[in-house]
Design an enzyme around this catalytic site. Structure first.
Site, PDB file in Angstrom:
ATOM      1  NE  ARG A 229     -20.683 -32.000  28.966  1.00  0.00           N
ATOM      2  CZ  ARG A 229     -19.664 -32.605  28.355  1.00  0.00           C
ATOM      3  NH1 ARG A 229     -19.814 -33.728  27.656  1.00  0.00           N
ATOM      4  NH2 ARG A 229     -18.449 -32.088  28.423  1.00  0.00           N
TER       5      ARG A 229
ATOM      6  CD  GLN B  13     -20.276 -31.683  33.390  1.00  0.00           C
ATOM      7  OE1 GLN B  13     -19.896 -31.799  34.554  1.00  0.00           O
ATOM      8  NE2 GLN B  13     -20.861 -30.591  32.956  1.00  0.00           N
TER       9      GLN B  13
ATOM     10  CG  ASP C  65     -16.546 -24.578  27.596  1.00  0.00           C
ATOM     11  OD1 ASP C  65     -15.887 -25.173  28.460  1.00  0.00           O
ATOM     12  OD2 ASP C  65     -17.556 -25.046  27.052  1.00  0.00           O
TER      13      ASP C  65
ATOM     14  CG  ASN D 256     -12.320 -26.441  30.290  1.00  0.00           C
ATOM     15  OD1 ASN D 256     -13.107 -26.694  29.379  1.00  0.00           O
ATOM     16  ND2 ASN D 256     -11.768 -27.399  31.010  1.00  0.00           N
TER      17      ASN D 256
HETATM   18  O1  MRU Z   1     -20.920 -27.528  30.899  1.00  0.00           O
HETATM   19  P1  MRU Z   1     -20.281 -28.412  29.871  1.00  0.00           P
HETATM   20  O2  MRU Z   1     -20.361 -29.862  30.212  1.00  0.00           O
HETATM   21  O3  MRU Z   1     -20.781 -28.111  28.486  1.00  0.00           O
HETATM   22  O4  MRU Z   1     -18.754 -28.000  29.918  1.00  0.00           O
HETATM   23  C1  MRU Z   1     -17.872 -28.612  29.021  1.00  0.00           C
HETATM   24  C2  MRU Z   1     -16.459 -28.265  29.258  1.00  0.00           C
HETATM   25  O5  MRU Z   1     -16.120 -27.445  30.078  1.00  0.00           O
HETATM   26  C3  MRU Z   1     -15.460 -28.895  28.345  1.00  0.00           C
HETATM   27  O6  MRU Z   1     -14.238 -29.068  28.991  1.00  0.00           O
HETATM   28  C4  MRU Z   1     -15.242 -27.983  27.129  1.00  0.00           C
HETATM   29  O7  MRU Z   1     -16.466 -27.682  26.502  1.00  0.00           O
HETATM   30  C5  MRU Z   1     -14.319 -28.559  26.146  1.00  0.00           C
HETATM   31  S1  MRU Z   1     -15.099 -29.823  25.229  1.00  0.00           S
HETATM   32  C6  MRU Z   1     -14.079 -30.424  24.052  1.00  0.00           C
END
Ligand code: MRU
Length: 339
Positions: A46, A194, A235, A244
């Site tokens: 992820r 996370q 993202d 994000n």
């Molecule tokens: O759902 P996820 O865990 O993939 O979401 C990740 C995020 O929102 C992070 O902040 C984003 O991908 C930036 S990673 C350098």
């Protein structure tokens, strides 16, 4: 090891299974496209930049597994694989970017083996470049941090969200490497935690000071003067907004209210000049992520749920975007930064 990599011996993708952290550190292997797609959907891998590498390695895996014996057949197989991989998660633009960049590289190939070699080489380049990009981005961002700063972050934009080093946490790592004393406040990041599970774990591995708070405490800690800066990842960055992890927007509003700089750290590959806030699809996650915590029921099993994975922070709330090309203060044109 890196968050995600290619194993030359087994011709498969290897990755740290992030769903098990921090309780268990386990490296898993994806030998089929179906197992890779499952790993992406269930967040074993992820974070936007790591998903870029996952998409690229996915095309290399599809090429390896294809039984096509001519270039047209193999190209067709790769295009089908590209569609399948891209459909797993819609918001992080890096996933599609990694897939497309790898597929586009095959225009240099002359035969089937050439295509297979080229897509694997391109996927490995994407992974290597991610680490270099984050180190550059980290150095630019580290200049914004002062010795003794407390930095709040959300979700995980660290080495585990990338191939290595990290974006938001890469800035913190670079500042620490430059000799600055930085304390981190990690927001838990419900519903999949996370921040609580991964950000705290990886910072503690590096002996970087970190304190965990629940998401609802962010206004309180800001109002008490406990936060000097906020740094988050992204993202997808459109001309008008930063997408994000859900909750980022709330932190940005609170940071503005308390006059705390709100930084976004992301590689240029996260920029999306073709979309605006209104045209981006926000991934909706399974209702059970809110009804259950792992196997424990924490809400009525049939309660109606709204569970978007991401939100959009308007550019007006962003103090600066930290990239490998430098630090950009809104308003700026994405095209000017990308060139
Ligand atoms: O759902 P996820 O865990 O993939 O979401 C990740 C995020 O929102 C992070 O902040 C984003 O991908 C930036 S990673 C350098």
């Amino acid at each position: 090891m890196r968050t995600i990599d290619w194993n030359d011996e087994s011709n498969s993708i290897v990755m740290i299974d992030q769903t098990l952290l921090p309780v268990e550190y386990r490296v898993i292997e994806c030998k089929t496209l179906a197992s890779l797609c499952e790993a992406i959907r269930s967040l074993r891998v992820r974070g936007a930049p790591a998903l870029g590498a996952a998409g690229a390695f996915g095309i290399a895996l599809a090429a390896e597994l294809s039984s096509a014996d001519d270039m047209d057949g193999l190209t067709r197989d790769l295009k089908v694989a590209a569609k399948t991989i891209k459909a797993t998660r819609p918001t992080a633009v890096n996933l599609a970017w990694g897939v497309d960049r790898t597929i586009n590289a095959i225009s240099d190939a002359y035969d089937v083996d050439g295509i297979k070699d080229i897509v694997l080489a391109e996927a490995k380049n994407i992974a290597d470049e991610d680490v270099e990009t984050n180190k550059k981005l980290g150095k630019h961002g580290a200049k914004l941090l002062e010795d003794g700063d407390t930095v709040m972050t959300h979700c995980n934009a660290g080495r585990l969200a990338c191939v290595d080093w990290g974006t938001a946490l890469g800035v913190i790592r670079s500042a620490v490497e430059a000799g600055k004393d930085i304390n981190v406040i990690a927001c838990e990041t419900r519903p999949l935690n996370q921040g609580g599970r991964i950000t705290t774990w990886e910072l503690m591995q590096d002996n970087i000071d970190v304190r965990l708070i629940s998401d609802s405490m962010s206004g309180h800690v800001m109002s008490k003067g406990m936060v000097d800066k906020v740094i988050v990842g992204a993202d997808r960055i459109t001309g008008d907004a930063v997408f994000n992890k859900i909750g980022t927007y709330t932190h940005s509003v609170l940071a503005k209210e308390h006059e705390i700089p709100f930084y976004v750290a992301a590689p240029i590959s996260t920029f999306d000049p073709d979309n605006w806030e209104d045209t981006v699809t926000i991934e909706q996650r399974d209702a059970d992520e809110l009804r259950f915590f792992k196997d424990v029921q924490i809400a009525p099993a049939d309660v109606k749920v709204y569970n978007p994975a991401f939100d959009a922070t308007p550019m007006e709330n962003v103090t600066a975007v930290i990239t490998e090309k430098g630090v950009f203060h809104p308003p700026f044109l994405l095209d000017e930064v990308i060139v």
